[in-house]
Design an enzyme around this catalytic site. Sequence first.
Site, PDB file in Angstrom:
ATOM      1  N   CYS A 124     -13.257  10.418 -33.443  1.00  0.00           N
ATOM      2  CA  CYS A 124     -13.525  11.353 -32.350  1.00  0.00           C
ATOM      3  C   CYS A 124     -13.627  10.670 -30.993  1.00  0.00           C
ATOM      4  O   CYS A 124     -13.190  11.228 -29.986  1.00  0.00           O
ATOM      5  CB  CYS A 124     -14.752  12.186 -32.665  1.00  0.00           C
ATOM      6  SG  CYS A 124     -14.411  13.357 -34.023  1.00  0.00           S
TER       7      CYS A 124
ATOM      8  N   LYS B  66     -17.077  21.676 -31.253  1.00  0.00           N
ATOM      9  CA  LYS B  66     -15.653  21.590 -31.593  1.00  0.00           C
ATOM     10  C   LYS B  66     -15.495  21.570 -33.106  1.00  0.00           C
ATOM     11  O   LYS B  66     -16.429  21.231 -33.821  1.00  0.00           O
ATOM     12  CB  LYS B  66     -15.038  20.335 -30.976  1.00  0.00           C
ATOM     13  CG  LYS B  66     -15.681  19.052 -31.506  1.00  0.00           C
ATOM     14  CD  LYS B  66     -15.135  17.828 -30.824  1.00  0.00           C
ATOM     15  CE  LYS B  66     -15.784  16.575 -31.338  1.00  0.00           C
ATOM     16  NZ  LYS B  66     -15.548  16.298 -32.765  1.00  0.00           N
TER      17      LYS B  66
ATOM     18  N   ASP C 271     -20.597  13.221 -30.708  1.00  0.00           N
ATOM     19  CA  ASP C 271     -20.993  13.491 -32.109  1.00  0.00           C
ATOM     20  C   ASP C 271     -22.097  12.584 -32.677  1.00  0.00           C
ATOM     21  O   ASP C 271     -21.974  12.085 -33.818  1.00  0.00           O
ATOM     22  CB  ASP C 271     -19.759  13.389 -33.030  1.00  0.00           C
ATOM     23  CG  ASP C 271     -18.651  14.380 -32.679  1.00  0.00           C
ATOM     24  OD1 ASP C 271     -18.831  15.160 -31.738  1.00  0.00           O
ATOM     25  OD2 ASP C 271     -17.599  14.347 -33.362  1.00  0.00           O
TER      26      ASP C 271
HETATM   27  C1  VGL Z   1     -15.418  12.722 -36.981  1.00  0.00           C
HETATM   28  C2  VGL Z   1     -14.249  12.708 -38.944  1.00  0.00           C
HETATM   29  C3  VGL Z   1     -14.446  14.066 -39.096  1.00  0.00           C
HETATM   30  C4  VGL Z   1     -15.955  11.935 -35.818  1.00  0.00           C
HETATM   31  C5  VGL Z   1     -15.615  14.080 -37.116  1.00  0.00           C
HETATM   32  O1  VGL Z   1     -16.896  12.424 -35.145  1.00  0.00           O
HETATM   33  O2  VGL Z   1     -15.428  10.825 -35.563  1.00  0.00           O
HETATM   34  N1  VGL Z   1     -14.720  12.044 -37.897  1.00  0.00           N
HETATM   35  N2  VGL Z   1     -15.125  14.742 -38.170  1.00  0.00           N
END
Ligand code: VGL
Length: 202
Positions: free
Chosen positions: A155, A110, A12
């Site tokens: 994540c 995702k 991410d």
């Molecule tokens: C994430 C919170 C919400 C992350 C993704 O990538 O850690 N954290 N969505």
Amino acid sequence: MRAPHEALIVIDIQNDFCPEGALAVAGGDEIVPRVNALMDEFAVVVLTQDWHPAGHSSFAGSHPGAAPFGQVDMPYGPQTLWPDHCVQGTPGAAFHPGLRTDPADLILRKGFRPAIDSYSAFFENDKTTATGLAGYLRERGVSDLTFVGLATDFCVAWSAMDAARLGFGATVLEGACRAIDLDGSLDAARAAMRAAGVRLTD
Ligand code: VGL
Ligand code: ZN
């Protein structure tokens, strides 16, 4: 070059998790050069992308009266509410512009089901709905995973713990990660990762 059974999993690294993004992680952009360089060491490189539909159930904005970083009970358990982020097709959901994407063999998205969040790259937050990543890696003969990216305590941690639970060797390179650190969540995640058999290195 690492052995062919080792993969780099880049979690991410998207604009919304970098400074000025909707869910900015402090120093999120600082890891980009190191992650870019690491890609050349691994025969298998996977990038993940948080990819929510507008109005996703993990967004505070989808729960009237709720504030970001509060919690709600979902059918699958407690869920932290986040500022709206990584909405499919928006600039915030795009990878950081400095991140190399050409070396990626697979880009896994995702969090696209409206009613369930997915921190982990392997399972959604009900811990049973699979993303398909384990099958992809196993079919390619991959057994050992190195995790980098954002955010360490959500994540990255959930992905690494699922990997260990699934029988993969799991290492988190903390120097190439940054954390949200909500109410001690980084310390909690580090302890949980160690307990799950995840190797933490810098
Ligand atoms: C994430 C919170 C919400 C992350 C993704 O990538 O850690 N954290 N969505
Ligand atoms: Zn998200």
